[in-house]
Design a protein around this motif. Structure first.
Motif, mmCIF file in Angstrom:
data_model
loop_
_atom_site.group_PDB
_atom_site.id
_atom_site.type_symbol
_atom_site.label_atom_id
_atom_site.label_comp_id
_atom_site.label_asym_id
_atom_site.label_seq_id
_atom_site.Cartn_x
_atom_site.Cartn_y
_atom_site.Cartn_z
ATOM 1 N N SER A 10 0.840 -1.209 0.000
ATOM 2 C CA SER A 10 0.000 0.000 0.000
ATOM 3 C C SER A 10 0.869 1.251 0.000
ATOM 4 N N HIS A 144 -3.282 3.426 3.048
ATOM 5 C CA HIS A 144 -4.463 3.276 2.204
ATOM 6 C C HIS A 144 -5.355 4.516 2.236
ATOM 7 N N LYS A 145 -5.132 5.384 3.246
ATOM 8 C CA LYS A 145 -5.859 6.654 3.290
ATOM 9 C C LYS A 145 -4.983 7.829 2.872
ATOM 10 N N THR A 427 -11.003 -0.251 0.905
ATOM 11 C CA THR A 427 -11.346 0.982 0.201
ATOM 12 C C THR A 427 -11.558 0.672 -1.277
ATOM 13 N N ARG A 429 -10.259 2.085 -3.713
ATOM 14 C CA ARG A 429 -8.949 2.145 -4.378
ATOM 15 C C ARG A 429 -8.230 0.794 -4.280
ATOM 16 N N GLN A 430 -8.299 0.164 -3.092
ATOM 17 C CA GLN A 430 -7.664 -1.136 -2.905
ATOM 18 C C GLN A 430 -8.279 -2.182 -3.837
#
Length: 621
Positions: A10, A144-145, A427, A429-430
């Motif tokens: 990530s 991840h954020k 998320t 995006r992940q």
């Protein structure tokens, strides 16, 4: 570098973005990702190494990490600095790896991940005091954020100034690790998060030897029901689009042979496989969600009890589960297994797991076998049969592994350790990143291997074209004559006796021949077969196809026994050149790929024959 599941990838993706490339180390099939991050106007090259718990290599994967660090891999230059990624929720576990890395005497820094989860669970840590205790810079990040990524970039900007070890930290080799770890944790004010009552409550069910297995099979059952029901509308749109494109090209290209090539081989062949892209994409979306949530580790732990009956452990289940997407990464996932005998047993078993390449074939055949409105209660029979095909592949893989471990690969296994990650909400995006790579790989495969095989089969199915013999015939009759007397048709007739007991006619045999390059080619070949009959609805044309000669002349080819035999043949046969090449690289020998190909063909032939016989007895056909 860092332990597995520490959040390395990530962070790597955030730092490198679209500049990252994934590949294997020269000479070994262990994957590493490499990319560039723009730091203060200069490019910094970052390599994301495989996860490892220490530098005392116990598996091929960990050995490659050690060889990379020590500069022993061909084509890999000396690295400048080490960035150790440590999961704050399991900090103790990362300390041994940090000690080993810092002992190398290279500039080193630490990135602390999952700090938000640590504090949300009642834990805490003072990063400044941890930096003081370790003697290296420490940055907190929630990758991840995107939080803390700028601080990591700033840290990378002065990588050359990171500290090196003046006095090597204590390591397990000297029996002092434990005391040193306790001292570092105490100095940094580390407090582990409290056990999560919700997580423990869920795990009491999911890891239960009875209820956990029941939940697992329910999850998998709903998994395949979803693939059939949700993807169906999108599949219909793509099918309509390519049918319209083929018709448009056929009407506007005046030269008949060229028109047939464009509409049948190019548009029809590619479209016939791309029509299953929604199912492929949905398969990876669901797998990504299950992995990101944390369920896959629970499934591996749960299945460790099942795997024990095959002589393997949960590590093999992880590799086999990966093979549900594609056997190639599944086989490569065996590099984390320390036992070479377990690795080979898993490598030879993994191709029996139902991969996404089989999905287009299964969807086509099941749709011909069972009407889409056939249901029992709220569930459809099509999704149920698809689920059973996956169960069949899993049982076959476990059985083969058991036979191998009881005979030529006999010997005990090593202890199995598995980390249970906390439950997390993934998320978008992940999920998008996890889905994009395999979907693009499938699309690229359609545009290369499958397209090449489709074009080759079109040529074999179109030549020689004896125009004198077709004079006076109408177009469908002439096309059927050309197909039957083409090179492919002649080959199909030659091998027809081999598969006659299963009910396969020469046209199905041509499809099987092409499928040994890639399973999906069977779908595009069958599309070209019905295109030769000028069929407007390919699925209906396949269902109505009849035998052209022999004792069954005039009867339907795709009867229930024949479809059942085809499903079983595709479940067991080795039909993937990429898988064979990966087997060769992983085992460093052609012996095991040859053994797998021969054994799986025998299993496929016998299994498909039995399936045809049983269905004939049941249906009275």
């Amino acid at each position: 570098m860092g332990c597995p599941n520490a959040g390395k990838s990530s962070l790597f993706n955030r730092l490198t973005g679209l500049s990252a490339t994934t590949g294997n180390y020269p000479g070994v099939t262990v994957t590493r990702s490499r990319g560039k991050a723009r730091i203060d106007g200069a490019d910094v090259t970052i390599t994301d190494l495989p996860g490892t718990y220490s530098l005392s290599a116990a598996s091929p994967d960990e050995q490659v990490v050690l060889d990379h660090i020590q500069g022993r891999l061909p084509g890999e230059g000396e690295f400048g600095s080490s960035l150790v990624v440590m999961d704050a929720t399991t900090l103790e576990r990362s300390m041994i790896l940090f000690a080993h890395v810092f002992e190398l005497g290279r500039p080193t820094a630490v990135v602390l991940t999952m700090v938000d989860e640590l504090r949300a669970g009642g834990g805490d840590i003072d990063s400044a005091r941890l930096s003081q205790a370790l003697g290296v810079p420490v940055a907190e990040v929630v990758a991840h954020k995107g939080r803390g990524v700028d601080e990591v970039r700033e840290l990378l900007g002065r990588a050359g100034d990171w500290p090196t070890a003046v006095v090597p930290p204590p390591t397990a080799d000297r029996g002092e690790t434990r005391e040193w770890i306790d001292s570092v944790l105490a100095t940094s004010g580390y407090r582990a998060n409290r056990p999560n009552a919700t997580t423990r409550g869920i795990d009491r069910i999911l890891l239960h030897p009875v209820w956990g297995v029941a939940v697992f099979f329910l999850v998998m059952f709903l998994f395949f029901q979803t693939i059939f029901t949700v993807a169906a509308p999108a599949q219909g749109w793509i099918e309509t689009l390519f049918a319209a494109l083929g018709e448009w090209a056929g009407e506007r290209i005046e030269q008949p042979l060229v028109a047939d090539f464009v509409s049948t081989a190019l548009i029809g062949g590619v479209g016939g496989v791309l029509v299953f892209l929604p199912q492929i994409a949905l398969l990876y979306v669901l797998i990504s969600i299950l992995e990101s949530v944390g369920y896959m580790s629970r499934a591996a732990f749960l299945m460790d009890r099942v795997m024990a009956h095959s002589g393997l452990d949960g590590r093999a289940f992880v590799a086999m589960l990966s093979s549900m997407a594609c056997a190639v990464p599944g086989i490569m996932a065996t590099r984390t297994m320390a036992s070479s005998r377990d690795r080979i047993a898993t490598i030879l078993s993994a191709p029996l797991m139902t991969c996404s390449a089989r999905l287009p074939v299964y969807v086509l055949l099941i749709a011909m076998l069972v009407p889409d409105d056939a249901r029992f209660g709220p569930f459809g029979w099509q999704g149920t049969i698809l689920f059973l095909m996956y169960v069949l592949g899993g049982l076959a893989a476990l059985t083969v592994a058991r036979v191998l471990k009881a005979t030529i690969l006999r010997r005990g296994s090593l202890p199995f350790y598995l980390e249970m990650p906390p439950y997390r909400i993934p998320t978008p995006r992940q999920i998008a990143r996890a889905v994009w790579a395999p979907v693009w790989m499938f699309t690229r495969k359609v545009g290369t291997i499958i397209l090449a095989a489709t074009i080759a089969l079109w040529a074999l199915m179109s030549f020689p074209a004896n125009t004198a013999a077709t004079e006076g015939m109408d177009e469908p009759e002439a096309s059927a004559y050309v197909l039957e007397h083409s090179i492919a048709g002649q080959i199909g007739h030659v091998i027809e006796p081999v598969f006659a007991p299963q009910g396969f006619d020469w046209r199905i045999d041509v499809g099987l021949l092409g499928s040994f390059a890639a399973r999906e080619v069977f779908v595009s070949t069958m599309g070209q077969v019905v295109a030769a009959d000028n069929a407007d609805e390919p699925a209906d044309a396949l269902s109505a196809m009849t035998y052209t000669h022999g004792p069954n002349e005039g009867e339907k080819v795709f009867s229930a026994p024949t479809i059942a035999a085809l499903l079983v043949f595709f479940a067991f046969a080795m039909q993937c050149v990429s898988t064979l090449a990966t087997m060769r690289r992983e085992t460093n020998s052609w012996k095991w790929p040859a053994v797998a190909t021969a054994d799986m063909f025998v299993l496929a032939w016998v299994g498909s024959w039995l399936a045809a016989v049983i269905v004939r007895l049941v249906t009275g056909g």
